[in-house]
Motif scaffolding. Structure first.
Motif, PDB file in Angstrom:
ATOM      1  N   GLY A  13       5.651 -31.230 -14.404  1.00  0.00           N
ATOM      2  CA  GLY A  13       5.609 -30.353 -13.236  1.00  0.00           C
ATOM      3  C   GLY A  13       6.518 -29.156 -13.398  1.00  0.00           C
ATOM      4  O   GLY A  13       6.188 -28.039 -13.046  1.00  0.00           O
ATOM      5  N   TRP A  16       4.953 -26.491 -15.486  1.00  0.00           N
ATOM      6  CA  TRP A  16       4.035 -25.632 -14.746  1.00  0.00           C
ATOM      7  C   TRP A  16       4.829 -24.533 -14.032  1.00  0.00           C
ATOM      8  O   TRP A  16       4.442 -23.378 -14.000  1.00  0.00           O
ATOM      9  CB  TRP A  16       3.282 -26.444 -13.696  1.00  0.00           C
ATOM     10  CG  TRP A  16       2.280 -27.382 -14.275  1.00  0.00           C
ATOM     11  CD1 TRP A  16       1.745 -27.347 -15.529  1.00  0.00           C
ATOM     12  CD2 TRP A  16       1.700 -28.503 -13.621  1.00  0.00           C
ATOM     13  NE1 TRP A  16       0.874 -28.382 -15.686  1.00  0.00           N
ATOM     14  CE2 TRP A  16       0.819 -29.104 -14.535  1.00  0.00           C
ATOM     15  CE3 TRP A  16       1.836 -29.059 -12.345  1.00  0.00           C
ATOM     16  CZ2 TRP A  16       0.076 -30.229 -14.230  1.00  0.00           C
ATOM     17  CZ3 TRP A  16       1.100 -30.176 -12.040  1.00  0.00           C
ATOM     18  CH2 TRP A  16       0.230 -30.754 -12.971  1.00  0.00           C
ATOM     19  N   PHE A  17       5.924 -24.931 -13.421  1.00  0.00           N
ATOM     20  CA  PHE A  17       6.692 -23.991 -12.609  1.00  0.00           C
ATOM     21  C   PHE A  17       7.155 -22.806 -13.443  1.00  0.00           C
ATOM     22  O   PHE A  17       7.123 -21.671 -13.002  1.00  0.00           O
ATOM     23  CB  PHE A  17       7.893 -24.737 -12.013  1.00  0.00           C
ATOM     24  CG  PHE A  17       8.726 -23.882 -11.094  1.00  0.00           C
ATOM     25  CD1 PHE A  17       8.336 -23.694  -9.793  1.00  0.00           C
ATOM     26  CD2 PHE A  17       9.882 -23.288 -11.550  1.00  0.00           C
ATOM     27  CE1 PHE A  17       9.089 -22.915  -8.939  1.00  0.00           C
ATOM     28  CE2 PHE A  17      10.639 -22.511 -10.708  1.00  0.00           C
ATOM     29  CZ  PHE A  17      10.240 -22.332  -9.400  1.00  0.00           C
ATOM     30  N   LEU A  34       2.645 -18.559  -8.076  1.00  0.00           N
ATOM     31  CA  LEU A  34       2.573 -19.599  -9.103  1.00  0.00           C
ATOM     32  C   LEU A  34       1.344 -20.438  -8.805  1.00  0.00           C
ATOM     33  O   LEU A  34       1.217 -20.993  -7.724  1.00  0.00           O
ATOM     34  CB  LEU A  34       3.819 -20.483  -9.079  1.00  0.00           C
ATOM     35  CG  LEU A  34       5.135 -19.756  -9.308  1.00  0.00           C
ATOM     36  CD1 LEU A  34       6.294 -20.713  -9.073  1.00  0.00           C
ATOM     37  CD2 LEU A  34       5.183 -19.206 -10.705  1.00  0.00           C
ATOM     38  N   THR A  35       0.433 -20.512  -9.766  1.00  0.00           N
ATOM     39  CA  THR A  35      -0.792 -21.259  -9.511  1.00  0.00           C
ATOM     40  C   THR A  35      -0.489 -22.724  -9.384  1.00  0.00           C
ATOM     41  O   THR A  35       0.377 -23.264 -10.038  1.00  0.00           O
ATOM     42  CB  THR A  35      -1.795 -21.047 -10.654  1.00  0.00           C
ATOM     43  OG1 THR A  35      -1.188 -21.479 -11.870  1.00  0.00           O
ATOM     44  CG2 THR A  35      -2.194 -19.604 -10.782  1.00  0.00           C
ATOM     45  N   GLY A  36      -1.207 -23.430  -8.525  1.00  0.00           N
ATOM     46  CA  GLY A  36      -0.991 -24.850  -8.319  1.00  0.00           C
ATOM     47  C   GLY A  36      -1.917 -25.406  -7.278  1.00  0.00           C
ATOM     48  O   GLY A  36      -2.855 -24.754  -6.871  1.00  0.00           O
ATOM     49  N   ASP A  37      -1.622 -26.648  -6.795  1.00  0.00           N
ATOM     50  CA  ASP A  37      -2.574 -27.347  -5.942  1.00  0.00           C
ATOM     51  C   ASP A  37      -1.959 -27.954  -4.696  1.00  0.00           C
ATOM     52  O   ASP A  37      -2.565 -28.813  -4.079  1.00  0.00           O
ATOM     53  CB  ASP A  37      -3.238 -28.479  -6.729  1.00  0.00           C
ATOM     54  CG  ASP A  37      -3.934 -27.978  -7.973  1.00  0.00           C
ATOM     55  OD1 ASP A  37      -4.649 -26.980  -7.851  1.00  0.00           O
ATOM     56  OD2 ASP A  37      -3.748 -28.580  -9.034  1.00  0.00           O
ATOM     57  N   ASN A 127      12.729 -22.748  -2.654  1.00  0.00           N
ATOM     58  CA  ASN A 127      11.369 -23.258  -2.485  1.00  0.00           C
ATOM     59  C   ASN A 127      11.140 -23.696  -1.046  1.00  0.00           C
ATOM     60  O   ASN A 127      10.057 -23.497  -0.485  1.00  0.00           O
ATOM     61  CB  ASN A 127      11.121 -24.427  -3.441  1.00  0.00           C
ATOM     62  CG  ASN A 127      10.585 -23.979  -4.788  1.00  0.00           C
ATOM     63  OD1 ASN A 127       9.455 -23.523  -4.895  1.00  0.00           O
ATOM     64  ND2 ASN A 127      11.416 -24.085  -5.817  1.00  0.00           N
ATOM     65  N   SER A 143       0.586 -24.458  -2.529  1.00  0.00           N
ATOM     66  CA  SER A 143       0.245 -25.625  -3.333  1.00  0.00           C
ATOM     67  C   SER A 143       1.312 -25.904  -4.377  1.00  0.00           C
ATOM     68  O   SER A 143       1.865 -26.990  -4.459  1.00  0.00           O
ATOM     69  CB  SER A 143      -1.116 -25.378  -3.996  1.00  0.00           C
ATOM     70  OG  SER A 143      -1.413 -26.379  -4.925  1.00  0.00           O
ATOM     71  N   THR A 144       1.631 -24.905  -5.168  1.00  0.00           N
ATOM     72  CA  THR A 144       2.612 -25.093  -6.229  1.00  0.00           C
ATOM     73  C   THR A 144       3.998 -25.336  -5.659  1.00  0.00           C
ATOM     74  O   THR A 144       4.762 -26.143  -6.187  1.00  0.00           O
ATOM     75  CB  THR A 144       2.636 -23.872  -7.144  1.00  0.00           C
ATOM     76  OG1 THR A 144       1.361 -23.717  -7.727  1.00  0.00           O
ATOM     77  CG2 THR A 144       3.673 -24.037  -8.232  1.00  0.00           C
ATOM     78  N   THR A 145       4.338 -24.679  -4.591  1.00  0.00           N
ATOM     79  CA  THR A 145       5.657 -24.851  -3.991  1.00  0.00           C
ATOM     80  C   THR A 145       5.874 -26.294  -3.565  1.00  0.00           C
ATOM     81  O   THR A 145       6.916 -26.897  -3.847  1.00  0.00           O
ATOM     82  CB  THR A 145       5.821 -23.914  -2.784  1.00  0.00           C
ATOM     83  OG1 THR A 145       5.651 -22.561  -3.209  1.00  0.00           O
ATOM     84  CG2 THR A 145       7.194 -24.087  -2.152  1.00  0.00           C
ATOM     85  N   THR A 148       6.056 -28.585  -6.655  1.00  0.00           N
ATOM     86  CA  THR A 148       7.334 -28.393  -7.339  1.00  0.00           C
ATOM     87  C   THR A 148       8.467 -29.020  -6.552  1.00  0.00           C
ATOM     88  O   THR A 148       9.336 -29.704  -7.117  1.00  0.00           O
ATOM     89  CB  THR A 148       7.609 -26.889  -7.531  1.00  0.00           C
ATOM     90  OG1 THR A 148       6.568 -26.321  -8.320  1.00  0.00           O
ATOM     91  CG2 THR A 148       8.945 -26.660  -8.216  1.00  0.00           C
TER      92      THR A 148
END
Length: 456
Positions: A13, A16-17, A34-37, A127, A143-145, A148
């Motif tokens: 994870g 990704w960050f 930041l791309t994420g879900d 964050n 999502s990413t926040t 993370t």
């Protein structure tokens, strides 16, 4: 061991960050994201509804340009500290000059910079500040926040917060795939809730299997095996290990499977598992050879146990010690190779801390009719102590003395053995010693009479 399994999830994870920080265009400006879900529970928006992002306020071009310059300062010039200074200046000018989207991106950039310098406390703080403006940022950024933050909480052992964050996300994440479910399992493991941890690991494995994401990650089965072992559900442990030796034919899986077969009484399967591990060349530790020797002894093929253990000595994998030499001697003794057994037991005496190995040698020397050595080793065994049923050892010594025609000494020893056996209420040993005493007394009388007759 298990901590190593779960660290990989957290590290993934964080990767990704750091790696996926990008500048993405929006209508009327730029957005650092930041791309994420992951999506915050308090900021729920249907990710399938594109109107959600159309409500996001545009970023002012000057703000976007400034953030772009700071990102270059952090990444290209590798100077996150300078980036933090510039970002703090932006905030110091007053937060009212920025809309929610702009503030969230400033906080995201701060979180990113603090992460680079390994300041996890501030990484978490900024964050969390993003979520204060969750209605004004894109779903991908939320999502990413959230994802993370869940992992950052985990890294600081704030497991309840990590769990709440990731479970909120799972309710609205759409189709997150199996990996987050495994992450949830690791949190439940850290909290000591093994039942829930098992539930989520199995869910992750089933999901990955259905999607053809094969082979399943070894660490997932490793965690599941560990959890079932802690629950003492050994049939499930065996079931998982049987999968692991097929999917990941490694030494540890084969050796553990053999051990579990042994614990559950599947002796033939244990033998086959150890045979397989040996054929596959996985024996690289002393414990492997010693375990195999024990399995072969139980399977009544002691000579093979001796051969393989000797192979371990020859390869210098097995070192000479009391345990290893005693095990080799026992294999030879069980295979009726008494001379070889004596050789190994004599070597083992150098490491002996009590008299047990000397008692075993006395027994072998008696069988080989080497009565003087028998007496010597029996006396050493008694001297060193640590012998159960010492009266039996004394009976053995008395037999050796008798065969050396030292009848007086033999009689003394049998009398000692009878007293010891009587005190311990060992009736059979007491009868045996008494019979020997009577026999020797009768023999001495016979010899006296024979001597008297010859004198006349």
């Amino acid at each position: 061991m298990l901590s190593k399994l779960v660290q990989g999830t957290v590290a993934l994870g964080f990767g990704w960050f750091v790696l996926f920080a990008t500048v993405e265009p929006t209508v009327g400006g730029l957005s650092i994201s930041l791309t994420g879900d992951v999506i915050a529970q308090n900021c729920v928006r249907d990710p399938e509804d594109d109107r959600a992002d159309r409500r996001i306020p545009n970023m002012n071009l000057s703000t976007a340009d400034k953030l772009g310059e700071i990102q270059e300062l952090i990444d290209t010039e590798n100077n996150p500290q300078a980036g933090i200074v510039e970002l703090d200046r932006m905030i110091a000018r007053g937060t009212r000059r920025y809309n929610g989207n702009e503030l969230a991106n400033i906080y995201k950039m701060l979180a990113y910079a603090y992460f680079i310098i390994d300041d996890m406390d501030n990484t978490i703080v900024y964050n969390e500040k993003i979520l204060e403006h969750c209605e004004d940022v894109r779903i991908g950024m939320l999502s990413t926040t959230m994802f993370t933050l869940s992992q950052l909480y985990y890294s600081q052992e704030r497991y309840s917060e990590a769990l709440a964050m990731i479970e909120d996300w799972l309710l609205i994440a759409g189709d997150p795939g199996p990996n987050p479910y495994y992450f949830v399992a690791t949190i439940y493991y850290q909290q000591g809730d093994f039942d829930r941890a098992i539930e989520y690991v199995e869910l992750a494995i089933d999901m990955a299997t259905e999607r053809g994401m094969l082979p399943i990650k070894k660490s997932w089965y490793g965690m599941l095996r560990f959890l079932y072992y802690e629950k003492e559900n050994f049939p499930k442990v065996i079931e998982i290990l049987e999968i692991m030796v097929r999917e990941y034919p490694e030494r540890s899986s084969w050796i553990q499977l053999a051990g579990m077969y042994g614990e559950e009484g599947f002796e033939k399967k244990q033998l086959y598992a150890m045979e397989s591990a040996n054929v596959l060349g996985f024996f690289d530790r002393e414990s492997d050879y010693l375990q195999y020797q024990g399995v072969l002894m139980n399977a009544d093929v002691a000579i093979r146990g001796a051969w393989y253990l000797q192979e371990g000595f020859d390869k210098e994998i097995v070192e000479e010690s009391y345990r290893s030499l005693n095990a080799l001697g026992q294999s030879y003794q069980a295979a009726l190779e008494d001379d070889d057994a004596i050789e190994q037991f004599e070597k083992a005496t150098e490491f002996a801390e009590d008299g047990r190995i000397f008692k075993r040698l006395a027994q072998l020397y008696l069988g080989k009719e080497r009565f003087e050595k028998c007496t010597e080793r029996a006396e050493e065994a008694i001297k060193r102590g640590g012998i159960d049923r010492v009266w039996d050892l004394k009976i053995l010594e008395g037999m050796c003395e008798y065969n050396r025609e030292r009848l007086t000494r033999a009689l003394e020893i049998f009398q000692e053995a009878r007293r010891d056996a009587r005190d311990a209420r060992a009736a059979a040993a007491e009868r045996s010693a008494r019979d020997w005493i009577r026999y020797i007394e009768n023999e001495r009388n016979r010899l006296r009479q024979l001597a008297a007759a010859e004198a006349t």
